[in-house]
Every structure is written in structure tokens, then in C-alpha cells.
Design a protein around this motif. Structure first.
Motif, PDB file in Angstrom:
ATOM      1  N   ARG A  55     144.133 -90.277 -16.462  1.00 42.50           N
ATOM      2  CA  ARG A  55     143.530 -89.033 -16.971  1.00 42.50           C
ATOM      3  C   ARG A  55     144.466 -87.851 -16.750  1.00 42.50           C
ATOM      4  O   ARG A  55     144.652 -87.014 -17.631  1.00 42.50           O
ATOM      5  N   GLY A  56     145.080 -87.787 -15.588  1.00 40.93           N
ATOM      6  CA  GLY A  56     145.983 -86.676 -15.295  1.00 40.93           C
ATOM      7  C   GLY A  56     147.195 -86.649 -16.220  1.00 40.93           C
ATOM      8  O   GLY A  56     147.613 -85.587 -16.700  1.00 40.93           O
ATOM      9  N   ARG A  59     146.242 -85.501 -19.659  1.00 41.37           N
ATOM     10  CA  ARG A  59     146.120 -84.047 -19.727  1.00 41.37           C
ATOM     11  C   ARG A  59     147.495 -83.385 -19.786  1.00 41.37           C
ATOM     12  O   ARG A  59     147.722 -82.437 -20.551  1.00 41.37           O
ATOM     13  N   ASP A  63     148.686 -80.988 -22.859  1.00 39.05           N
ATOM     14  CA  ASP A  63     149.133 -79.599 -22.644  1.00 39.05           C
ATOM     15  C   ASP A  63     150.544 -79.382 -23.208  1.00 39.05           C
ATOM     16  O   ASP A  63     150.808 -78.370 -23.861  1.00 39.05           O
ATOM     17  N   ARG A  89     134.687 -87.500 -19.656  1.00 42.57           N
ATOM     18  CA  ARG A  89     135.566 -86.569 -18.926  1.00 42.57           C
ATOM     19  C   ARG A  89     136.824 -86.258 -19.733  1.00 42.57           C
ATOM     20  O   ARG A  89     137.294 -85.113 -19.771  1.00 42.57           O
ATOM     21  N   LEU A  90     137.373 -87.278 -20.389  1.00 44.76           N
ATOM     22  CA  LEU A  90     138.567 -87.053 -21.210  1.00 44.76           C
ATOM     23  C   LEU A  90     138.256 -86.130 -22.383  1.00 44.76           C
ATOM     24  O   LEU A  90     139.087 -85.282 -22.758  1.00 44.76           O
ATOM     25  N   GLU A  92     135.950 -83.826 -22.377  1.00 48.49           N
ATOM     26  CA  GLU A  92     135.802 -82.485 -21.781  1.00 48.49           C
ATOM     27  C   GLU A  92     137.177 -81.869 -21.518  1.00 48.49           C
ATOM     28  O   GLU A  92     137.409 -80.689 -21.810  1.00 48.49           O
ATOM     29  N   ASP A  93     138.086 -82.673 -20.980  1.00 49.82           N
ATOM     30  CA  ASP A  93     139.454 -82.194 -20.750  1.00 49.82           C
ATOM     31  C   ASP A  93     140.086 -81.728 -22.061  1.00 49.82           C
ATOM     32  O   ASP A  93     140.744 -80.683 -22.116  1.00 49.82           O
ATOM     33  N   ALA A  97     141.371 -78.025 -23.044  1.00 47.67           N
ATOM     34  CA  ALA A  97     142.800 -77.781 -23.282  1.00 47.67           C
ATOM     35  C   ALA A  97     143.052 -77.153 -24.649  1.00 47.67           C
ATOM     36  O   ALA A  97     144.058 -76.466 -24.839  1.00 47.67           O
TER      37      ALA A  97
END
Lengths: 296, 296
Positions: A55-56, A59, A63, A89-90, A92-93, A97
Motif C-alpha cells: 500500500r505504501g 501511494r 504521488d 483503503r487503497l 481512499e488513498d 491523493a
């Protein structure tokens, strides 16, 4: 919405053996796609190896791509995951973003029922990110029926379908069945680059293309010819790509895309293991085809 | 090695909506299996929803199961993951915790080549944990050929194969082809509970069973009858399980196992979303079948 119309370029996501995304290389991939004027970028699609990244890292990639695109081109981003809560969650990310939409494939291990896929989409749609149904049975091992597309596409926020283009002789019926099943206004687009010209000529709303992540101008020319109703020109331009299509068919577009990115001097990355780079002889063949195609 | 011979019980791994394993419930599942004297426990198999759990939760589950088994029964544990480096780390964790062997399935998203699967196994085998090849095309979408089994099984540390049992009429040829391809001493065992009696009668080394995670004594009785060469008794005991086999076939053994665990009063858990519990009416039917079977 315009983000799910026209040509969407699906690039690779260069990453290291440790799973860390090489954001400098990703910027070098994304910026020329925006320069070329593709209609959207399909970041972290199957070719972008989304399920292999945390996930990190997803993101970080998003970005960097948004920054490199600089608002010139909307970014669609893969938000699929094996677990529903992770996919939510992805999404939402991605919304936070600034992605234009999420690409949601029903990633599976235990084979999923239609009811499970519907509830999965309903849960992820609650993130408020517009969603494109990402139907790719060759990776998810779940195949949407037109009826299920119709049900899922009526969920709030579901705006598009990305399907696998069938062979030309089946194209009109395929698209017709989806148009009949889906709500009015649903964008219906296709991947499978070697059938894309026919899909566009049949009236598809979008082409989700791996080649567009490498040769955006060539793919835009095919799109524009098809949109102008010039079937002969679209087919002529498509035929010129046939050496690349043959490699995609024989060795998978993902593996070939890595070799092509290297041949184009964009980046020298390997797909995430267990996926392996093509053997040297095939990489040489990809380089030869890339040279033969000329400018991107 | 004895850990990959005989009856291996594959239980569910109860977890909450947040993906946290309910270790108290897991202990209540594991302890009776050890009490019953199964030959091994196949923790975090497909029925144990391993791909849906984080590395940390998989370690918590393994530690709890090892403790509940108290050294009475060896524990095999799923170490499969989409990425090779993650599977290697899971194998290292399993070895450090004290698992007897790892169950390694070639989990895929992008379809894998034979060469990629071989390299994946070679990399994970370097953890020093004995490995069982976990061949389950219905979840991994990769099917081992006997030739590839032969190559992988010759890697240092690969000790067993868990295959899907074919229908009875194909069993002898299936096992024969694997015996011919594998190195001497490779344990060849089967899942697919409703074909297990025939697999054992044909000479399979192990039965990797979902039912054994719920009804260990009944499954041990089938194993012992088959081992004693009493085909009539093995088939009689197997026939008594048919109502459960019918539910497994119709609704998947994983989903039925959750309902059966609830009916047996072991735990009331739901599979990880997007997987859904069976609807109420089917859970009632599972409970009825469980009551009809009587003691575990």
C-alpha cells in the motif's frame, strides 16, 4: 466522465528487488505520456504490477505519477486487493491523493461468487472514488457476465468497464451485450492491444493499452483514425504494430513491456519476482522490433 | 519424513473483520486435532485463508497452533505469497517458529511460466524449511506437470507434493505418473476429500483434508482402513461422509468448513471478505449434516 474515454496508457511500474518503486524512473515514464496527450494514464494496472506492491509503495507511485503528469492528464489507478478492507483503503488513498478514478479488479485466491464480487465492489465504492470495473479473467480468474456488469455498474460511483477485447468477429455482439446490460452513460472500454483498433471501430469508448504506455503517439493515431471513421487508416496503423502484438501474444505484454522500456532507454527494471525478465535472446528481439517501429 | 505421511488436518483460521487472527479460537480448533492423533496439521492452507492474512498474523497463528499442539503433532504451514521475497520471509518465520514443513503454492496474479515457478521454489527452499509443493490450480491458476514436479522435487529440502485427487478411475495413472517423475522418497499426497479414500487405497502417502480439521476421528478411521487394505470398510466409512462431500462440492469446502465449525460449537467466525459466509438456509443445512454425522 472524460477520464474513462479515449486512450488510456498502462505503463509498467519500475521497482527494485525489495519491492520499492523507482519513482524517478516512473516520472520518466509518465511525463512523456502526458506530453503526448493520452486521454488518461492507467497507473498500477496489471502491467503496473499493482498486486505485487505494498500500500505504501502504491501511494508513492501514485504521488510521483500525479506530480509528473502535472494535472495535464487524469490518472486512473489500480486499487484492487485480495481483501475488501485493503481495496477500500487503497481507494481512499487514491481519492485523497487526487486520482481521477480507481481500477478495481476482483482479485481472487479462493474463487469468488457473483454475490461476493458485487458486495466487494459495493464496499469499495463507498470510498467515494469513481470506479472502473477491471474485468480480466486471465489474472483474477473471475469473469463478469453482462448481467453482473449491469448490477455493479448501477452502484453509485461506478463509471466504467474495462473488458478484454474479443476477436474482431465477436466484437460487435460483445459490446452490444454490455451496452444492453449496463446503465446509460457507462463507459465501456477494452484492453488487448491487438484487438483495440477493431474495438474502437465498433464504437468502444476507451482503449486501455499497454502499448500506449510505450508508444503513445502511435496509439493516439490509431484512436484518432478510428474516431474519424477511417477504418482503412486505423487498420493500416494497427498493422504496423503487428510485430509488437506478436511479441505480446507470445510472451505476455507485461514481460515484453519491461524489455521494450529498456530498449527505448526509459528504464532498466525487472518485473517483481517470481516474474522473470525475458531471456536475453528475446530481449534482443524486442529491441529489434522497437527499433523497427521507430519513434514512440 | 513422517510429517508428510498419513492424515493432515487442514482447519480454518478464525479471524476478525480487521484480519486479526482469533488465537483463542484457533487453539480450540487445533488442540482436539492433536488429541485425536492426526499425523499432522496443515495450518494456513487454502482453507486456513493464508493469502488473506498478513505476515504478522500468520506468525501469531503459527505460534498459537504450535503451542496448542504441544509437540504432539507436527505442523505444516502455508508459506505461499505472491512475491518470492515475501514467501522466503514466511518460510524463514516458519522455520524459526518450529514448523515441521512449509506448504508452498505458486500463488499468481500474472500467470507464471514453468521457469518462474521453478525459480520461486528454489529461492524459498533456501530458507532451510522442508517444503511441500502445494499444487492447487483452482486457487493458484498454475498446474504442475509431472515433469515440473520432478524438477522441483529434486531441489534440496523439497520433501512432498500435495496434489488434487482426480476421480477414482484416473487415480492410479495420476499417482503413477507422479511417482515416475518424482525422486525416490518424495511423499505424494492428495486433497479433495471426496476422492481421498480412493487415493489412499491407490497408495498415496498422505491425505491433506479439510474434513480432517473438523472430524479427525472419522477421517483417521478411513485412513486406517485404507492402510490395512480393507477397501470395503474404507469405502463404507467414506460413504457415510457423503452428505458433507456433497456440501463441499456445491458450496466449497472452505465456506462449508466455517459453517461446520459453528455447528460443532468450535467457533463462530466468518471467512475474510470478499468471501462471504453461506446464507442462513445453507448454514442450517450444514448444521443438519453435522448433526447427522454425530461425533467428530
Amino acid at each position: 466522465m472524460s477520464a474513462v474515454q479515449g486512450l488510456s496508457a498502462f505503463p509498467i511500474t519500475p521497482s527494485g528487488p525489495d519491492g520499492r518503486v523507482d519513482v524517478a524512473a516512473l516520472r520518466r515514464i509518465v511525463a512523456p505520456l502526458a506530453d503526448a496527450g493520452v486521454d488518461s494514464i492507467g497507473l498500477l494496472g496489471s502491467t503496473g504490477s499493482y498486486p505485487y506492491l505494498t500500500r505504501g509503495e502504491r501511494r508513492r507511485a501514485l504521488d510521483a505519477a500525479l506530480d509528473a503528469a502535472g494535472g495535464r492528464v487524469p490518472i486512473l489507478v489500480g486499487v484492487g486487493a485480495l481483501r475488501t478492507d485493503e481495496a477500500l483503503r487503497l481507494a481512499e488513498d487514491a481519492r485523497a491523493a487526487g486520482a481521477a478514478a480507481g481500477l478495481l479488479a476482483p482479485v481472487s485466491y479462493t474463487p469468488l461468487t457473483e454475490g461476493e464480487v458485487f458486495e466487494h465492489f459495493a464496499a469499495v465504492a463507498r470510498a467515494g472514488l469513481p470506479l472502473c470495473i477491471y474485468d480480466n479473467p486471465s489474472t483474477t480468474h473471475f469473469a463478469f457476465t453482462p448481467e453482473l456488469v449491469g448490477r455493479v455498474a448501477r452502484l453509485d460511483g461506478v463509471v466504467a468497464l474495462k473488458s478484454l477485447a474479443p476477436p474482431p468477429e465477436a466484437m460487435a455482439a460483445h459490446l452490444g451485450a454490455l451496452r444492453a446490460a449496463g446503465p446509460a452513460g457507462l463507459s465501456i472500454g477494452y484492453s488487448v492491444d491487438w484487438h483495440a483498433a477493431d474495438a474502437l471501430l465498433a464504437g468502444a469508448d476507451a482503449w486501455y493499452g499497454v502499448a500506449a504506455g510505450l508508444f503513445p503517439a502511435r496509439c493516439l493515431a490509431i484512436l484518432r483514425a478510428a474516431r474519424a471513421g477511417d477504418a482503412a487508416e486505423a487498420r493500416r496503423l494497427d498493422a504496423a504494430m503487428r510485430p509488437l502484438w506478436d511479441l505480446f501474444k507470445a510472451h505476455s505484454s507485461l514481460r515484453v513491456a519491461y524489455a521494450a522500456a529498456e530498449a527505448l532507454g526509459i528504464c532498466s527494471a525487472e518485473p517483481p519476482r517470481p516474474l522473470l525478465p525475458l531471456p536475453r535472446a528475446l530481449r534482443d528481439r524486442v529491441a529489434e522490433v522497437v527499433r523497427g517501429l521507430g519513434p514512440a
